[in-house]
Design an enzyme around this catalytic site. Structure first.
Site, mmCIF file in Angstrom:
data_model
loop_
_atom_site.group_PDB
_atom_site.id
_atom_site.type_symbol
_atom_site.label_atom_id
_atom_site.label_comp_id
_atom_site.label_asym_id
_atom_site.label_seq_id
_atom_site.Cartn_x
_atom_site.Cartn_y
_atom_site.Cartn_z
ATOM 1 N N ASP A 498 6.220 8.283 -4.350
ATOM 2 C CA ASP A 498 6.004 7.083 -4.017
ATOM 3 C C ASP A 498 7.379 6.295 -3.838
ATOM 4 O O ASP A 498 8.293 6.584 -4.765
ATOM 5 C CB ASP A 498 5.106 6.560 -5.230
ATOM 6 C CG ASP A 498 4.590 5.146 -4.994
ATOM 7 O OD1 ASP A 498 4.296 4.552 -4.024
ATOM 8 O OD2 ASP A 498 4.320 4.443 -5.996
ATOM 9 N N LYS A 499 7.547 5.089 -3.533
ATOM 10 C CA LYS A 499 8.676 4.386 -3.230
ATOM 11 C C LYS A 499 8.817 3.364 -4.620
ATOM 12 O O LYS A 499 9.679 3.609 -5.415
ATOM 13 C CB LYS A 499 8.944 3.645 -2.157
ATOM 14 C CG LYS A 499 10.280 3.105 -2.164
ATOM 15 C CD LYS A 499 10.381 2.264 -0.716
ATOM 16 C CE LYS A 499 9.561 0.976 -0.526
ATOM 17 N NZ LYS A 499 10.258 -0.098 -1.345
ATOM 18 N N THR A 500 8.130 2.161 -4.528
ATOM 19 C CA THR A 500 8.245 1.262 -5.423
ATOM 20 C C THR A 500 7.986 1.725 -6.951
ATOM 21 O O THR A 500 6.747 2.395 -7.146
ATOM 22 C CB THR A 500 7.347 -0.074 -5.144
ATOM 23 O OG1 THR A 500 7.377 -0.305 -3.762
ATOM 24 C CG2 THR A 500 7.634 -1.473 -5.837
ATOM 25 N N ARG A 684 12.797 -6.169 1.232
ATOM 26 C CA ARG A 684 11.541 -6.427 1.434
ATOM 27 C C ARG A 684 11.118 -7.543 1.979
ATOM 28 O O ARG A 684 11.713 -8.556 1.365
ATOM 29 C CB ARG A 684 10.857 -6.222 0.188
ATOM 30 C CG ARG A 684 9.301 -6.342 0.310
ATOM 31 C CD ARG A 684 8.316 -5.429 -0.263
ATOM 32 N NE ARG A 684 6.933 -5.606 -0.204
ATOM 33 C CZ ARG A 684 5.878 -5.540 -1.339
ATOM 34 N NH1 ARG A 684 6.539 -4.665 -2.409
ATOM 35 N NH2 ARG A 684 4.742 -5.516 -1.027
ATOM 36 N N ASP A 883 3.847 6.362 -9.777
ATOM 37 C CA ASP A 883 3.770 5.506 -11.023
ATOM 38 C C ASP A 883 2.492 5.358 -11.767
ATOM 39 O O ASP A 883 2.167 4.567 -12.262
ATOM 40 C CB ASP A 883 4.474 4.494 -10.916
ATOM 41 C CG ASP A 883 4.335 3.670 -9.757
ATOM 42 O OD1 ASP A 883 3.260 3.923 -9.146
ATOM 43 O OD2 ASP A 883 4.701 2.302 -9.527
ATOM 44 N N ALA A 885 -0.242 3.718 -9.935
ATOM 45 C CA ALA A 885 -0.759 2.810 -9.382
ATOM 46 C C ALA A 885 -1.190 3.470 -7.804
ATOM 47 O O ALA A 885 -0.287 3.774 -7.198
ATOM 48 C CB ALA A 885 0.084 1.663 -9.201
ATOM 49 N N ASP A 887 -2.006 6.101 -6.820
ATOM 50 C CA ASP A 887 -1.553 7.430 -6.576
ATOM 51 C C ASP A 887 -2.515 8.569 -7.202
ATOM 52 O O ASP A 887 -2.278 9.856 -7.182
ATOM 53 C CB ASP A 887 -0.240 7.841 -7.114
ATOM 54 C CG ASP A 887 0.838 6.872 -6.355
ATOM 55 O OD1 ASP A 887 0.882 6.490 -5.147
ATOM 56 O OD2 ASP A 887 1.764 6.431 -6.811
#
Length: 1257
Positions: A498-500, A684, A883, A885, A887
């Site tokens: 995941d990125k963020t 962003r 993280d 969220a 996922d």
């Protein structure tokens, strides 16, 4: 109806199953009962393990409609069998399980009347589930879900709530009034109690289930056999080991059940208020809620006991239980299409699509907002295990089995050992009969050979390595709830991130703003908090367009919204409950600038006039909020400046989306270029828009208006630029993974170009690599689906390639726009919408894109899960790091899911890292590889132990001898158990290497290793056994034998005394062959232990495993001591006879040569020669060409040579699909797609479901 019918339930869903009907057959039952008695209960055990055999052995096929028992088989790759008994639900006779408020009995006529009402009300209700007799409904329960017989479908189907096939209109028109008590009672009977019950099984039940495991049954059989053979000591040791294993297993299973039970039961029963049809409010227990009930959400909040859709009011909810995200979410009432100014059409309600209006079970309602004394109401749509929380608990209670080659191969290997045991069994019987041995002895000895070949200690030995790995992971802050997955993590060759919050820092920092005036972008501004901008529409949008709320006086909400609001320095005030109740149109939330921000200097006359007309303070009230939707990628609010007649609409969201909803003349011409510049730098970007609303829009009309009416024809105001910094450790971790040939993929909900930029920054995409964006469009207006290919940026020529060589992207010889032949890598990037279109319309292309796809942007949670599945379909071992969220699904589905969140959602993830850093990923893979290699070592060692002992016993059986009880005990306890439990202690190697361990036991290298050691051990054992017979001093041993030529010393006197006591050696244990075989085999166990205990590249060297080294040295010294310098008392206990010193030296020489040959074959010939030449995994289809500065003119020839070697010399097709695809794509001239081309999918007559692909330039 056809008796051989096969039906499918849950079609197209994850838990799709085939269903077969059966009826009990009395004569079959009688035959099985007789068989159970004749086999001493073994047949019963066999039928307990095999549900399919159990049903087929006792029942006959019947139509599903009329059957008594159903047999279910999953349609996935596991093809698992389950059986369930058909039960009957009586609508008349069964008493209602309801509290006093529902004690009124429902008469038969009333029930039928209700059934008719239900049929009219909702096509999913129960009239169709009843058969010719309305009093009886047939159903069965499987994995906590009830399946009722449905006459319309002629099949079983689970009872749905209001979450499918119900329109938004009908929720308001038919369900918003509530249920009558009779209707409620009727539904309660059908839907059952609203609770997610996790029954903690009693210790007795768990014990029986655990003890009936095939391995424990085999151990029980072994213990009984050894006891009859008077081999009590080892039998006792195995019993103690089994008890310890069973107790620890029961403890951990029960602990997990209790944890899950406590998590679920914490708020399972609460008192709730529901509205009835006559508008009365009734208080009932939450366990009595049914779909269709209208629940009143209390002012002070509650934990939701069900899934419900808001029809009145607003709620602030904490959804960390489901998403892992502890940020409060604002939920608004479901739009009512019938009162909208612009009708939305009769849209069907779906909890996923309308999640911003749905309160999910297990989530906490923190606050509610209501107006004019109206109650905050929600219609119950799902109860019990049907709820989102129920489905999560079901996935934990009934997980899919982990399909791993190691475990399948382990069973195959055991079958081979069983076959070997069978040969020994037959040999023993024939040999014993020929030598006229007693029947009792034949039975015991022939069965004994089975327990020798298939070691009962194997499960405990295999578990040891995993337990040690789990302990090491815990030390570095990684917690594991599924230990079996540690081994699978050793095979991971692709990791999705995941990125963020995972690759980048959690929070965003406001970098600046770029406003638009007169359709032109102004220069970027860093400071938003100033007097000039305080009354601008731009700042007003930043102040109002968010979902922030005050909880206990602290501002909380989405981190992005918080940063944005903090940047302008405004104050947010919320109305109290008393104020809301007093006034009809009080603004629920008011924002205003801090006093120091308002202009204090003498302003221009125009502004002075404006200030004079305004009330004492400048305030904006938020009238209506349309929450952020990931599907729409935007949010909007309706606000009013205090004193203004007209209201304002503000909107913020993804720049592309916002620009499309604005008047074209207000969007700057260079909008796309400016946006691209920012996103390429990894910023962003959020766009803002505004418009004045018509004065006819009153407060009441705004409360019921559709967001589509508001969100159009806006004025584009500019961009907010947020910075999302990479975490410090990210580039280094990704580089380590690349060096280890582990592919890395980014899966994010963020903008495409931002994601590509971050991928470049962190080294996921190298500077010289090409990025091809796949933009897929669904079929529209009769046109077929198509993919447009864009190259993100031109290739920068790069003569000196980076040291990182990623397996993910095989090098491809392509002509770029410069028409220069260059060696380059390419990556695909796509967004969630394109990904869905490709999966649906381009099934042939999807695997190719999986092979090179690196960036997946704007991905919804379910799309993340689909991506994991798509990668697994091409045989990748996939890890997922998120993280927590959004996922959860992907973390569960991956082979190794690592959650960086310690919230309750991590209960769905096999691994949870205490530190929110991706450095846990290489650590987990290292430990997984070490655990996997340990499993191989232990399995190989146990196999050799079995075969060595099997051969020792077989040789001795040929002379009607055997190993003595204490010899067995010494080998089994002192050598084997000590070695097995210490050889598993090797820690993981300190760094990840490019080489990967084999995935299964049935691989060339491992089989060669085991077979070569078996041949060596058998050879040297046979040499000793036959050589001793050739010695000049050899004779058939008897108590008076004196091969040592010693005088009658104390040693022999005591020996004779012992023999007199035991009335001679009836079992012929003591002889020269026995002594020789015992000494040579004892050394052989230690030799193979050392040979198999390999260190680098996956584990630390065995000399660093101090317990193992010390144990082996002590055992070597002890065996050498009793062999070279016999101790009378030890010889008596072990039943060893005296042999000449010269023969002892000869045995030592045999052992030394054996050790030399074993270690040379295992560590030199196998590792240095065979592994690299024949079994090198890196060459099996994973064709990666190094680019260490080849001379430019020889590139062409070099490439051709590599290709001819890759495709000509090696004819063997790789096992993994992705390797096979890589081979194919290397010679495909049309791949990768050329820039600015389009690929169309033309659906053919669906014979094989494939698509014709046409490329248009």
């Amino acid at each position: 109806m056809d008796k051989e019918e096969r039906k499918t339930i849950n079609q197209g869903q994850e838990d799709e199953m085939e269903i077969y009907g059966y009826n009990l057959c009395r004569w079959k039952l009688a035959v099985v009962s007789l068989g159970v008695v004749c086999t001493g209960g073994f047949l019963l055990l066999l039928l307990y393990w095999m549900p399919e055999w159990r049903v087929k052995a006792t029942c006959i096929r019947a139509a599903v409609r009329d059957c008594e028992v159903v047999l279910l088989r999953t349609t996935d790759e596991f093809r698992m069998w389950f059986c369930a008994k058909i039960r009957f639900l009586s609508l008349e006779t069964r008493p209602f399980l309801s509290p006093k408020s529902m004690a009124n009995k429902v008469s038969n006529g009333h029930t039928v009347h209700l059934t008719e009402n239900l049929a009219e009300e909702n096509r999913h209700e129960m009239s169709k589930y009843s058969q010719t007799q309305p009093q009886q409904i047939r159903y069965f329960t499987h994995h906590s879900v009830k399946y009722f017989w449905n006459d319309t479908l002629h099949n079983f189907d689970f009872l749905k709530g209001l979450d499918e096939g119900v329109s938004c209109t009908s929720i308001y028109e038919k369900h918003s009034a509530g249920l009558t008590k009779g209707m409620h009672a009727y539904r309660k009977l059908l839907y059952g109690v609203n609770e997610i019950t996790v029954k903690v099984p009693s210790v007795c039940k768990l014990l029986i289930k655990e003890v009936l495991n095939p391995f424990y049954i085999f151990q029980l059989f072994s213990v009984i056999l050894w006891s009859t053979d008077e081999y009590y000591y080892y039998a006792l040791a195995i019993v103690i080991m089994s008890i310890v294993s069973i107790v620890s297993s029961l403890y951990s299973i029960r602990k997990q059940y209790i944890m899950l039970h406590d998590m679920v039961a914490a708020h399972s029963t609460v008192r709730v208020s529901v509205c009835r049809v006559n508008e009365e409010i009734e208080e009932i227990f939450s366990t009595d809620l049914v779909p269709g009930d209208v629940m009143v959400i209390p002012l002070n909040g509650t934990v939701m006991p069900c899934d419900a859709v808001l029809i009145n009011g607003t709620c602030i909810v904490n959804e960390s239980m489901l998403t892992g995200e502890s940020v409060p979410v604002t939920k608004t009432n479901l739009p009512n299409p019938s009162v909208d100014i612009k009708g939305m059409g009769d849209e069907f309600y779906s909890p996923e699509i309308h999640k911003r209006h749905t309160l999910f079970c297990g989530t906490t309602v923190i606050q509610t907002r209501f107006y004019t004394g109206e109650l905050v109401k929600a219609v119950v749509v799902r109860t019990g295990f049907s709820t989102s929380k129920g489905q999560l608990v079901r996935s934990i209670l009934y997980p899919k089995p982990t399909d791993f080659k190691l475990y399948r191969d382990a069973y195959l290997f055991l079958l081979c050992l069983v076959a070997v045991a069978g040969i020994g069994f037959i040999y023993t019987i024939i040999n014993s009969i020929l030598n006229k041995v007693e029947i009792g002895v034949i039975i015991i000895e022939s069965l004994d050979i089975i327990t020798i070949t298939v070691p009962p200690a194997l499960p405990a030995a295999m578990t040891a390595g995993i337990v040690y790995a789990q302990r090491r992971l815990k030390k570095i802050g990684i917690f594991c709830i599924s230990p079996q997955r540690i081994n699978i993590c050793g095979q991971l060759n692709l990791v999705c991130f995941d990125k963020t919050g995972t690759l980048t820092e959690d929070g965003l920092d406001l970098w600046g703003i770029q406003r638009v005036e007169n359709t032109r972008f102004l220069l970027p501004e860093e400071n938003v908090c100033n007097e000039v901008l305080v009354k601008s529409q731009f700042v007003a949008c930043m102040a109002t367009c968010h979902s922030l709320t005050k909880i206990e006086g602290v501002l909380s909400g989405d981190p992005l919204d918080l940063k944005m609001f903090e940047a302008i320095g405004w104050i947010l005030e919320e109305a109290t409950e008393e104020e809301t109740a007093l006034h009809n149109r009080i603004m629920p939330t008011v924002v205003r600038p801090a006093k120091q921000l308002l202009p204090s200097s003498t302003p221009a006359g125009n502004q002075e006039m404006e200030l004079f007309e305004l009330p004492a303070i400048y305030e904006i009230g938020i009238v209506r909020q349309f929450p952020f939707s990931s599907a729409l990628q935007r949010m909007s609010v309706v606000a009013r400046v205090l004193g203004d007649k007209k209201m304002d609409a503000y909107m913020k969201g993804a720049p592309e989306v916002i620009a499309s909803l604005c008047k074209p003349e207000t969007v700057p011409v260079d909008f796309e270029k400016v946006l691209e510049d920012y996103t390429k730098q990894g910023f962003r970007v959020i766009a803002l828009a505004h418009r004045k609303l018509e004065s006819k829009l009153t407060w009441h009309k705004v409360q019921n208006i559709s967001r589509d009416v508001i969100e159009n024809n806006m004025d584009f105001m500019g961009l907010i630029v947020m910075q999302n910094k990479l975490k410090q450790e990210t580039p280094a971790v990704l580089e380590d993974l690349h060096k280890a040939n582990i592919r890395t993929v980014m899966v994010t909900g963020d903008n495409m170009l931002t994601a590509v930029s971050v991928a470049r920054d962190c080294g996921m995409i190298l500077p010289q690599d090409k990025v091809i964006i796949a933009e897929a469009l669904p079929p529209k207006d009769g046109k077929v689906a198509k993919i447009n290919w864009h190259y993100a940026d031109t290739l920068t020529p790069c003569s000196n390639s980076s040291a990182i060589d990623s397996e993910a992207i095989p090098i491809k010889l392509v002509h770029d726009s410069l028409e220069d032949l260059q060696v380059t890598r390419y990556h695909f990037a796509m967004n969630g919408k394109s990904f869905s279109v490709i999966l649906e319309h381009f099934q042939d292309l999807a695997p190719k894109l999986m092979l090179h796809g690196t960036v997946f942007a704007r991905m919804a949670p379910d799309q993340k899960t689909q991506l994991i599945e798509a990668l697994q379909n091409v045989d990748y071992f996939v890890g997922m790091c998120g993280d927590g969220a959004n996922d959860c699904g992907a973390l569960k589905r991956a082979h190794g899911g690592i959650s960086l969140s310690e919230l309750e959602a991590s209960v769905a993830s096999p691994f949870t890292s205490k530190t929110p850093s991706i450095s846990c990923v290489p650590n987990l893979i290292r430990e997984g590889r070490a655990a996997l290699m340990t499993s191989f070592c232990v399995f190989k060692f146990m196999a050799l132990y079995s075969i060595i002992q099997y051969f020792s016993v077989t040789l001795l059986y040929s002379i009607l001898s055997n190993l003595g009880d204490f010899q067995f005990l010494f080998i089994d306890l002192a050598i084997i158990l000590v070695v097995v439990f210490t050889m598993s202690l090797n820690p993981a190697w300190k760094e990840l290497v490019a080489q990967r361990p084999p995935s299964g036991l049935i691989s060339g290298a491992l089989l060669f290793s085991v077979l070569s050691q078996i041949i060596i051990c058998i050879g040297f054992q046979s040499l000793g056994f036959f050589w001793v017979k050739q010695q000049p001093w050899y004779e058939v041993w008897h108590p008076q034998s004196d091969a040592c030529n010693t005088t009658r010393s104390l040693y022999w006197n005591s020996s004779s005394h012992l023999y007199n006591e035991t009335e001679l050696d009836t079992r012929n244990i003591q002889n020269y062959e026995n002594t020789t075989v015992f000494f040579i085999s004892s050394f052989q166990y230690l030799i193979v232990a050392i040979a198999f205990s390999k260190g680098k590249p996956f584990r630390q060297p065995c000399y660093k495993n101090y317990f193992f080294v010390v144990s082996v040295i002590i055992l070597y010294v002890f065996i050498l001591l009793i062999m070279l310098h016999p101790v009378a008392s030890i010889d008596q206990v072990l039943q060893i006879v005296c042999v000449p010193y010269q023969w002892r030296i000869t045995m030592l020489m045999i052992v030394l040569v054996n050790a030399l040959v074993s270690i040379m074959v295992e560590n030199f010939f196998l590792d240095m020669v065979l592994w690299k030449v024949v079994f090198n995994r890196d060459k099996q289809g994973e064709y990666r060409f190094t680019t260490t500065q080849p001379p430019q003119e020889s590139v062409d020839r070099w490439g051709k040579c590599c290709l001819s070697w890759a495709l000509g010399c090696r004819k063997k097709v790789p096992k993994a699909k992705y390797m096979y695809l890589a081979q194919e794509l290397l010679v495909d001239p049309e791949w990768p797609p050329k820039p600015q081309t389009t690929t169309e999918a033309k659906a053919l007559v669906k014979e094989n479901g494939s698509c014709q692909i046409i490329t248009i330039t």
